[in-house]
Design an enzyme around this catalytic site. Structure first.
Site, PDB file in Angstrom:
ATOM      1  N   ALA A  75     -39.037 -34.288  61.704  1.00 51.44           N
ATOM      2  CA  ALA A  75     -39.433 -33.596  62.936  1.00 51.44           C
ATOM      3  C   ALA A  75     -39.696 -32.109  62.689  1.00 51.44           C
ATOM      4  O   ALA A  75     -40.545 -31.506  63.350  1.00 51.44           O
ATOM      5  CB  ALA A  75     -38.363 -33.779  64.009  1.00 51.44           C
ATOM      6  N   ASN A 155     -31.062 -30.870  71.979  1.00 47.27           N
ATOM      7  CA  ASN A 155     -30.142 -31.419  70.976  1.00 47.27           C
ATOM      8  C   ASN A 155     -28.688 -30.995  71.171  1.00 47.27           C
ATOM      9  O   ASN A 155     -27.781 -31.651  70.681  1.00 47.27           O
ATOM     10  CB  ASN A 155     -30.603 -31.041  69.562  1.00 47.27           C
ATOM     11  CG  ASN A 155     -30.871 -29.560  69.425  1.00 47.27           C
ATOM     12  OD1 ASN A 155     -31.723 -29.001  70.112  1.00 47.27           O
ATOM     13  ND2 ASN A 155     -30.139 -28.898  68.547  1.00 47.27           N
ATOM     14  N   GLN A 183     -34.915 -35.949  69.792  1.00 47.98           N
ATOM     15  CA  GLN A 183     -33.681 -36.453  70.409  1.00 47.98           C
ATOM     16  C   GLN A 183     -33.923 -37.471  71.515  1.00 47.98           C
ATOM     17  O   GLN A 183     -32.975 -38.028  72.052  1.00 47.98           O
ATOM     18  CB  GLN A 183     -32.867 -35.276  70.991  1.00 47.98           C
ATOM     19  CG  GLN A 183     -32.267 -34.357  69.953  1.00 47.98           C
ATOM     20  CD  GLN A 183     -31.103 -34.971  69.191  1.00 47.98           C
ATOM     21  OE1 GLN A 183     -30.623 -36.061  69.499  1.00 47.98           O
ATOM     22  NE2 GLN A 183     -30.647 -34.278  68.168  1.00 47.98           N
ATOM     23  N   SER A 203     -38.456 -38.037  64.642  1.00 49.92           N
ATOM     24  CA  SER A 203     -37.654 -38.028  63.425  1.00 49.92           C
ATOM     25  C   SER A 203     -37.154 -39.441  63.161  1.00 49.92           C
ATOM     26  O   SER A 203     -36.852 -40.173  64.093  1.00 49.92           O
ATOM     27  CB  SER A 203     -36.465 -37.085  63.646  1.00 49.92           C
ATOM     28  OG  SER A 203     -35.471 -37.329  62.686  1.00 49.92           O
ATOM     29  N   GLY A 204     -37.051 -39.823  61.883  1.00 48.36           N
ATOM     30  CA  GLY A 204     -36.511 -41.142  61.554  1.00 48.36           C
ATOM     31  C   GLY A 204     -34.997 -41.181  61.678  1.00 48.36           C
ATOM     32  O   GLY A 204     -34.424 -42.115  62.233  1.00 48.36           O
ATOM     33  N   HIS A 205     -34.328 -40.128  61.208  1.00 49.57           N
ATOM     34  CA  HIS A 205     -32.864 -40.211  61.065  1.00 49.57           C
ATOM     35  C   HIS A 205     -32.081 -39.981  62.357  1.00 49.57           C
ATOM     36  O   HIS A 205     -30.859 -40.082  62.363  1.00 49.57           O
ATOM     37  CB  HIS A 205     -32.379 -39.259  59.959  1.00 49.57           C
ATOM     38  CG  HIS A 205     -32.302 -37.818  60.350  1.00 49.57           C
ATOM     39  ND1 HIS A 205     -31.114 -37.204  60.684  1.00 49.57           N
ATOM     40  CD2 HIS A 205     -33.253 -36.869  60.463  1.00 49.57           C
ATOM     41  CE1 HIS A 205     -31.346 -35.932  60.979  1.00 49.57           C
ATOM     42  NE2 HIS A 205     -32.630 -35.711  60.851  1.00 49.57           N
ATOM     43  N   THR A 243     -48.701 -38.490  48.985  1.00 49.54           N
ATOM     44  CA  THR A 243     -48.519 -39.943  48.860  1.00 49.54           C
ATOM     45  C   THR A 243     -47.529 -40.446  49.906  1.00 49.54           C
ATOM     46  O   THR A 243     -46.460 -39.866  50.086  1.00 49.54           O
ATOM     47  CB  THR A 243     -47.982 -40.283  47.453  1.00 49.54           C
ATOM     48  OG1 THR A 243     -48.957 -39.869  46.490  1.00 49.54           O
ATOM     49  CG2 THR A 243     -47.731 -41.780  47.302  1.00 49.54           C
ATOM     50  N   CYS A 329     -27.800 -27.550  62.412  1.00 52.57           N
ATOM     51  CA  CYS A 329     -28.648 -26.626  61.658  1.00 52.57           C
ATOM     52  C   CYS A 329     -28.116 -25.203  61.720  1.00 52.57           C
ATOM     53  O   CYS A 329     -28.430 -24.371  60.890  1.00 52.57           O
ATOM     54  CB  CYS A 329     -30.075 -26.656  62.188  1.00 52.57           C
ATOM     55  SG  CYS A 329     -30.750 -28.308  62.162  1.00 52.57           S
TER      56      CYS A 329
END
Length: 405
Positions: A75, A155, A183, A203-205, A243, A329
């Site tokens: 993200a 968040n 979020q 975001s994936g995580h 890639t 963060c």
């Protein structure tokens, strides 16, 4: 029940077993390890096939066209690509950008960088409940405003901004609209056919997928344009070269597919645990403040300030639960949360805040343990606090003059 208890799902989530299983199929010699951009043999074609499926899975969660999904490294990169990319593409129209003071650092610091490049950015205040005053937002929009960037779910607080209305306001004035949805994906229903959003970061995580992968939704009709920030082989329709990490994308795609399937189940489970946590903590403790708004927020994030307790000592006292004060963060700094400061909370309350974030794998037993632990820890720390003693005696602490040595 295993200790410590993980209650920091807003910082990251564990990868769902179903996701890990799919990812494992894309790594080794007997798996699907090819480069999706290799056009001349089966290894490439098969990799491209699973990447296309992942793109479709991400698009399906938000009701988008798969061609509107650009894969990124997360993200943070999506926010950078959308904000810098759009600002640079549309700079002939104007150089004014609007965002909020409570945005994630990935948005705030990207805007700061654009200021160094000659753009003008308005950082809007929010109300005490963490929400934007939409009339003030309308008054801030100008003829040379090219971009508005407002997060969907905060968040630290979990409050949900009114993205639908802000989108209408932007579309009316032909201003590009970016939303950081890191979020909210999987927690709030998102339909980009209904929302007038031009760019949306994912975001994936945060959705039980792997770290290191994200996506940016870029609207096709009416077409949203941006300038690439990463140059190379022209991957992702020229918007993001590099890639494609097949296993990461498959992980994110599977995570988003599972999030769609389990949406109702997750929502009901987390909502019940949230009620249990808030009732347990707020019911019989005094000088406890809920940050944000309970009626317009996601159930998974609960931010509470405990007056007369120092935040750092509180975190150390509750080391059996993994929670945070502020966002991950910025939790390395001892500054109070800039988000809570923006709500008008004083330094003491901002410092004594704890963000509990609940997720798919949290249990009732863990919540009950957390409530007891918080009550005991707060009680113990307050017993040691001279300020708490003065408060108990009815002394107005704001009127006390402290001697300077």
């Amino acid at each position: 029940m295993k200790l410590p208890i993980y209650l920091d799902y807003a910082a990251t989530t564990p990868v769902d077993e179903r996701v890990a299983k799919e990812m494992m199929q894309c790594l080794t010699m007997d798996g699907n390890f090819g480069n999706p951009a290799s056009r001349s043999h089966r290894f490439g074609w098969q990799a491209e096939e699973v990447v296309d499926q992942a793109r479709t899975d991400v698009a399906d969660l938000i009701n988008a066209d798969p061609r509107e999904i650009v894969f990124t490294s997360g993200a943070t990169e999506s926010n950078n690509l959308a904000i810098k990319g759009a600002a640079q593409f549309y700079k002939k129209k104007g150089k004014h950008i609007i965002t909020a003071k409570t945005e994630h650092k990935a948005v705030i610091d990207t805007c700061r960088e654009l200021e160094r490049q000659g753009f003008e950015v308005t950082y809007m205040d929010v109300e005490e409940n963490g929400l934007l005053d939409l009339q003030k937002l309308a008054d801030t929009m100008r003829d040379d405003t090219v971009l508005v960037s407002i997060m969907h779910v905060n968040n630290e607080l979990g409050v949900i901004q009114d993205i639908a209305t802000i989108g209408e306001m932007c579309r009316e004035r032909k201003i590009m609209f970016h939303v950081d949805a890191a979020q909210s994906a999987g927690k709030v229903l998102i339909d980009v056919q209904q929302l007038k959003v031009d760019f949306m970061s994912f975001s994936g995580h945060k959705v039980y997928g792997p770290k290191g992968v994200g996506a940016l939704y870029v609207r096709r009709k009416p077409r949203a344009r941006l300038e690439a920030q990463m140059h190379g082989g022209g991957h992702e329709r020229g918007m993001r070269s590099g890639t494609l990490a097949t296993h990461q994308l498959v992980g994110m795609g599977t995570a988003f597919r599972v999030a769609k399937q389990d949406f109702e189940k997750d929502h009901a489970h987390i909502s019940a645990l949230r009620k249990r946590l808030i009732d347990g903590i707020m019911s019989d403790m005094e000088e406890v403040y809920f940050n944000g708004t309970q009626d317009q927020s996601v159930p998974g994030i609960v931010n509470i300030s405990f007056n007369f307790v120092e935040g750092e000592s509180l975190l150390m006292a509750v080391k059996d639960i993994a929670v945070s004060s502020g966002s991950a963060c910025t939790s390395a700094s001892l500054e109070p949360s800039y988000v809570l400061r923006a709500l008008g909370r004083n330094d003491e309350l901002a410092h004594s805040s704890i963000r509990f974030s609940i997720g798919r794998f949290t249990t009732e037993e863990e919540i009950d343990y957390t409530v007891e632990l918080m009550k005991n820890s707060i009680g113990r720390l307050r017993e040691m606090s001279p300020l708490w003693e003065m408060h108990q005696e009815g002394i107005d602490l704001d009127s006390v003059e402290w001697a300077h040595h």
